[in-house]
Design a protein around this motif. Structure first.
Motif, PDB file in Angstrom:
ATOM      1  N   LEU A  69       0.828  -1.208   0.000  1.00  0.00           N
ATOM      2  CA  LEU A  69       0.000   0.000   0.000  1.00  0.00           C
ATOM      3  C   LEU A  69       0.862   1.259   0.000  1.00  0.00           C
ATOM      4  N   ARG A  70       1.912   1.261   0.806  1.00  0.00           N
ATOM      5  CA  ARG A  70       2.780   2.446   0.888  1.00  0.00           C
ATOM      6  C   ARG A  70       3.548   2.676  -0.410  1.00  0.00           C
ATOM      7  N   SER A  71       3.992   1.601  -1.037  1.00  0.00           N
ATOM      8  CA  SER A  71       4.821   1.736  -2.244  1.00  0.00           C
ATOM      9  C   SER A  71       4.020   1.645  -3.534  1.00  0.00           C
ATOM     10  N   ALA A  72       2.694   1.447  -3.421  1.00  0.00           N
ATOM     11  CA  ALA A  72       1.827   1.311  -4.602  1.00  0.00           C
ATOM     12  C   ALA A  72       2.353   0.225  -5.533  1.00  0.00           C
ATOM     13  N   PHE A  73       2.560  -0.960  -4.969  1.00  0.00           N
ATOM     14  CA  PHE A  73       3.162  -2.056  -5.727  1.00  0.00           C
ATOM     15  C   PHE A  73       2.214  -3.244  -5.751  1.00  0.00           C
ATOM     16  N   LEU A 195      -4.651   4.502  -1.758  1.00  0.00           N
ATOM     17  CA  LEU A 195      -5.564   3.534  -2.366  1.00  0.00           C
ATOM     18  C   LEU A 195      -5.628   3.725  -3.877  1.00  0.00           C
ATOM     19  N   TYR A 196      -5.630   4.984  -4.311  1.00  0.00           N
ATOM     20  CA  TYR A 196      -5.653   5.275  -5.745  1.00  0.00           C
ATOM     21  C   TYR A 196      -4.391   4.752  -6.425  1.00  0.00           C
ATOM     22  N   ASN A 197      -3.234   4.991  -5.822  1.00  0.00           N
ATOM     23  CA  ASN A 197      -1.975   4.605  -6.453  1.00  0.00           C
ATOM     24  C   ASN A 197      -1.807   3.087  -6.538  1.00  0.00           C
TER      25      ASN A 197
END
Length: 296
Positions: A69-73, A195-197
């Motif tokens: 979630l933090r890294s959008a991975f 959440l978007y990323n």
């Protein structure tokens, strides 16, 4: 520049506050809700095995999902095993559409999808963003509610009005949802940045492995679409919601259920009802074109 690239280029940078991180109970509920009978992919992990694994390594899995979630991975778990199944009574057919594709996804990735779906659905349905005339894939709503809504609109009319009923079907709905449009809708509803990323990462660069008794092929899915998953009905609703939010006339009632759309148009005389119907259909046609949706 293609339509997809243009829309992606025009998407504004999301600067909304981040959503809080996933908690252990949310992830546990998501893991427990998954189908335990699904066949495993190449790693051999089933839903039952993963549920037992989570109880042992719950802190590690929670930290792993929050790291994503933090890294959008979301790249590593987007490889689906595709198995073509022959439809009933179509064995002797030579037509390619006799096959129904079965897509099997990585169970660890499905767990993250479940968490993501639950949180995004909660955010969009806990506000006034979703149209009340959207009935498909929505809790405590069913097809009977569609009939009641249409019936109430019709019964509320004064005698002497002319009614036009239009029923439309979306071809390839849900699996045909166009991700640039979904992202645009998420921006419109104020989706938290993290959440978007991660959703944007989820849509990109999926891989499918076709596996039969004699053939094994690997290919990347085009950037516009992605493989079927548990998130699809919710994401489809977010895109379909923008259709119901079009500026219809006061003499039009529009309701949607899954891949169906019903318009009820009233007019004082036949010609007036026809004019309003054509006006509304032009709006829907323009929406379908801009959202890469085929309506029949």
């Amino acid at each position: 520049m293609t339509t997809t690239n243009k829309l992606e280029h025009n998407l504004k940078k999301v600067n909304s506050p981040d959503n809080r991180e996933f908690n252990m109970e949310e992830i546990r509920n998501a893991v427990e809700s998954m189908d335990k009978k699904n066949a495993p992919v190449e790693d051999g992990i089933t839903g039952k095995i993963y549920e037992q694994t989570f109880e042992t390594f719950s802190r590690f899995i929670t930290a792993m999902y929050n790291g994503c979630l933090r890294s959008a991975f979301f790249k590593r778990w987007k490889r689906a095993k595709l198995i073509p199944l022959v439809k009933p009574k179509k064995v002797s057919s030579e037509y390619i559409l006799k096959y129904r594709p079965l897509s099997i996804l990585n169970i660890v990735g499905k767990g993250l999808e479940e968490v993501l779906r639950n949180i995004i659905n909660y955010r969009v349905y806990s506000t006034d963003f979703m149209n009340n005339n959207l009935y498909g894939f929505t809790q405590q709503k069913c097809s009977t509610d569609v009939a009641i809504a249409v019936n109430c609109f019709v019964e509320g009319l004064k005698a002497g009005f002319v009614l036009v009923l239009v029923s439309l079907d979306v071809k390839g709905a849900i699996v045909g949802a166009w991700w640039p449009s979904i992202l645009k809708c998420l921006q419109a509803c104020g989706c938290p940045k993290n959440l978007y990323n991660i959703t944007k990462s989820y849509f990109r660069q999926s891989t499918v492995i076709l596996s039969t008794d004699s053939v094994r092929m690997k290919t990347e899915i085009g950037r516009e679409f992605h493989q079927v998953s548990c998130c699809d009905p919710g994401f489809w609703n977010i895109q379909y919601n923008s259709l119901l939010n079009l500026t219809f006339t006061r003499r039009t009632k529009a309701v949607a259920f899954a891949d169906d759309l019903i318009l009820v148009i009233r007019g004082k005389i036949v010609s007036e009802a026809e004019t309003i119907t054509n006006l509304e259909m032009n709006k829907i046609t323009a929406w379908a074109k801009s959202n890469k949706i085929n309506i029949g």
